[in-house]
Scaffold this motif. Sequence first.
Motif, PDB file in Angstrom:
ATOM      1  N   HIS A 365       0.331 -22.703   0.362  1.00 39.34           N
ATOM      2  CA  HIS A 365       1.232 -22.960  -0.765  1.00 39.34           C
ATOM      3  C   HIS A 365       2.673 -22.566  -0.430  1.00 39.34           C
ATOM      4  O   HIS A 365       3.622 -23.290  -0.753  1.00 39.34           O
ATOM      5  CB  HIS A 365       0.748 -22.184  -1.993  1.00 39.34           C
ATOM      6  CG  HIS A 365      -0.397 -22.835  -2.720  1.00 39.34           C
ATOM      7  ND1 HIS A 365      -0.282 -24.057  -3.339  1.00 39.34           N
ATOM      8  CD2 HIS A 365      -1.683 -22.423  -2.919  1.00 39.34           C
ATOM      9  CE1 HIS A 365      -1.444 -24.381  -3.901  1.00 39.34           C
ATOM     10  NE2 HIS A 365      -2.327 -23.413  -3.652  1.00 39.34           N
ATOM     11  N   GLY A 369       5.715 -25.109  -0.254  1.00 39.41           N
ATOM     12  CA  GLY A 369       6.847 -24.861  -1.145  1.00 39.41           C
ATOM     13  C   GLY A 369       8.153 -24.730  -0.384  1.00 39.41           C
ATOM     14  O   GLY A 369       9.203 -25.217  -0.830  1.00 39.41           O
ATOM     15  N   ALA A 379      11.795 -27.975  -7.893  1.00 40.57           N
ATOM     16  CA  ALA A 379      10.753 -27.876  -8.915  1.00 40.57           C
ATOM     17  C   ALA A 379       9.370 -27.885  -8.278  1.00 40.57           C
ATOM     18  O   ALA A 379       8.499 -27.068  -8.609  1.00 40.57           O
ATOM     19  CB  ALA A 379      10.896 -29.027  -9.915  1.00 40.57           C
ATOM     20  N   GLU A 380       9.144 -28.818  -7.332  1.00 40.36           N
ATOM     21  CA  GLU A 380       7.858 -28.854  -6.654  1.00 40.36           C
ATOM     22  C   GLU A 380       7.643 -27.591  -5.816  1.00 40.36           C
ATOM     23  O   GLU A 380       6.518 -27.065  -5.732  1.00 40.36           O
ATOM     24  CB  GLU A 380       7.767 -30.082  -5.746  1.00 40.36           C
ATOM     25  CG  GLU A 380       7.665 -31.408  -6.490  1.00 40.36           C
ATOM     26  CD  GLU A 380       9.027 -31.905  -6.984  1.00 40.36           C
ATOM     27  OE1 GLU A 380       9.082 -32.991  -7.562  1.00 40.36           O
ATOM     28  OE2 GLU A 380      10.016 -31.180  -6.784  1.00 40.36           O
ATOM     29  N   GLN A 383       6.510 -24.714  -7.981  1.00 41.55           N
ATOM     30  CA  GLN A 383       5.096 -24.814  -8.360  1.00 41.55           C
ATOM     31  C   GLN A 383       4.196 -24.208  -7.286  1.00 41.55           C
ATOM     32  O   GLN A 383       3.235 -23.486  -7.594  1.00 41.55           O
ATOM     33  CB  GLN A 383       4.725 -26.280  -8.595  1.00 41.55           C
ATOM     34  CG  GLN A 383       5.367 -26.896  -9.837  1.00 41.55           C
ATOM     35  CD  GLN A 383       4.997 -28.359  -9.991  1.00 41.55           C
ATOM     36  OE1 GLN A 383       4.227 -28.892  -9.202  1.00 41.55           O
ATOM     37  NE2 GLN A 383       5.544 -29.007 -11.014  1.00 41.55           N
ATOM     38  N   ASP A 384       4.503 -24.498  -6.018  1.00 38.47           N
ATOM     39  CA  ASP A 384       3.680 -23.934  -4.952  1.00 38.47           C
ATOM     40  C   ASP A 384       3.842 -22.421  -4.858  1.00 38.47           C
ATOM     41  O   ASP A 384       2.864 -21.695  -4.603  1.00 38.47           O
ATOM     42  CB  ASP A 384       4.044 -24.581  -3.614  1.00 38.47           C
ATOM     43  CG  ASP A 384       3.298 -25.884  -3.380  1.00 38.47           C
ATOM     44  OD1 ASP A 384       3.951 -26.879  -3.023  1.00 38.47           O
ATOM     45  OD2 ASP A 384       2.069 -25.899  -3.575  1.00 38.47           O
ATOM     46  N   VAL A 386       4.537 -20.405  -7.325  1.00 37.61           N
ATOM     47  CA  VAL A 386       3.801 -19.831  -8.455  1.00 37.61           C
ATOM     48  C   VAL A 386       2.304 -19.823  -8.164  1.00 37.61           C
ATOM     49  O   VAL A 386       1.593 -18.857  -8.474  1.00 37.61           O
ATOM     50  CB  VAL A 386       4.118 -20.633  -9.745  1.00 37.61           C
ATOM     51  CG1 VAL A 386       3.196 -20.189 -10.886  1.00 37.61           C
ATOM     52  CG2 VAL A 386       5.563 -20.423 -10.150  1.00 37.61           C
ATOM     53  N   ALA A 387       1.794 -20.916  -7.523  1.00 34.18           N
ATOM     54  CA  ALA A 387       0.375 -20.953  -7.162  1.00 34.18           C
ATOM     55  C   ALA A 387       0.043 -19.857  -6.149  1.00 34.18           C
ATOM     56  O   ALA A 387      -1.019 -19.238  -6.217  1.00 34.18           O
ATOM     57  CB  ALA A 387       0.025 -22.327  -6.595  1.00 34.18           C
TER      58      ALA A 387
END
Length: 413
Positions: A365, A369, A379-380, A383-384, A386-387
Amino acid sequence: MPVWLRDYSWRQTPSVVYVTVPGQDGRRLLGRPDIFCAEQYLKVNAPPFLFEAFLWAPIDEARSAARLEDGSVFFTLQKKEAAPWDSFLAEKVGKEEMQRIREDAVLRAHEKAKEEMDAKAIRKREHSKCALEATLKLEEAERKRVEDLKEEERKKATEEIEKWKEQNEKQRKLQERDPVDLIRKKQEDYEIRSGSGRAAQTASGTRGAGSSGNMFSEKLKEESVPGPRRAGSIQLKFTPRVFPTALRESRVQEEEEWLQKQAEARRVISTDLAELGDLSEEEKNPDWLKDKGNKMFATGNFLAAVGAYNLAIRINSKIPALYLNRAACHLRLKNLHKAIEDSSKALDLLTPPVPDNANARAKAHVRRGTAFCELELYAEGLQDYVAALRIEPTNKSISEDAEKIRRIIQETG
């Protein structure tokens, strides 16, 4: 996020450009930085520092050089055309043009590495051919030596047989003569050799004749026996069992199943490697290739590391660590789309999510990211990150990077 190095100094002569890239705020570039030099592109990657330059005019990369001294990088760039430069950096280079120059430089580096690998493979085949020829010559010489020894032994055996036949023939002829004359002649020969006369023979009478006849028969019998055979040794070899345990203690059915599985795995691997050329046993092992790629990555040779991971993936495409490590190499080489693809493939293979693969999933991730952020897709990328934080909530480095990405998104609206 990398720290960009903006400070540099340069000077030129009609044919050479000298460039010095110092560390940030007097800090030295530690370790072995990744130095990349192309026709119109320079890069120095010494995490967390990064220097990048698009040159005013093309240079001869084959004759150019770079060295690391006292924490700074010194370039000696040979111009393709002996003419003064108005500036060190190219003017008005847009993002698309920068990306094109980077990709061209990486592509040329890949081609050069491929040419070197092909030349190495050719040299290896030539060395193998020479070694095979030398081995054949040695085997031929050894075979000739063994044949000569066999021929010599055959001649000796033939001579011994001929002698034995001659002795038997002499004995047969003697036996065909009159036994009385034969005994008398042998007795006379014996008396002459022993120094006794005819008178001793008369005194002894029939007893002496019978005694000399017995001595002659014993001597004749002794001469008729062939000599002992020559001593020698015979070597016996037995086919070893695949498993070292005794047959009475082993589990034959389980061993046969294991051997069948191993044979099937070797058959599948040999089918997949049919088009890969002549590889050594080590080069057919994906784990050995992964370790080799890791060593090359540690030394900063990212292109060679990518080649090792590529070959390992062609042999076994179900190992997540291969895609994860290749994604790290693509990040260093700025092949961002390929880094995203490899990270996604690693995440697909790291299923189901269990504690044993948590660290690998977090790395996948983070690397995906990072690639998104390098492409300005914040933004993408967030997300990674945060994962990754959900998997490792106590990782301060991931938390700090995620906060930086949030600030960038807020500043850009």
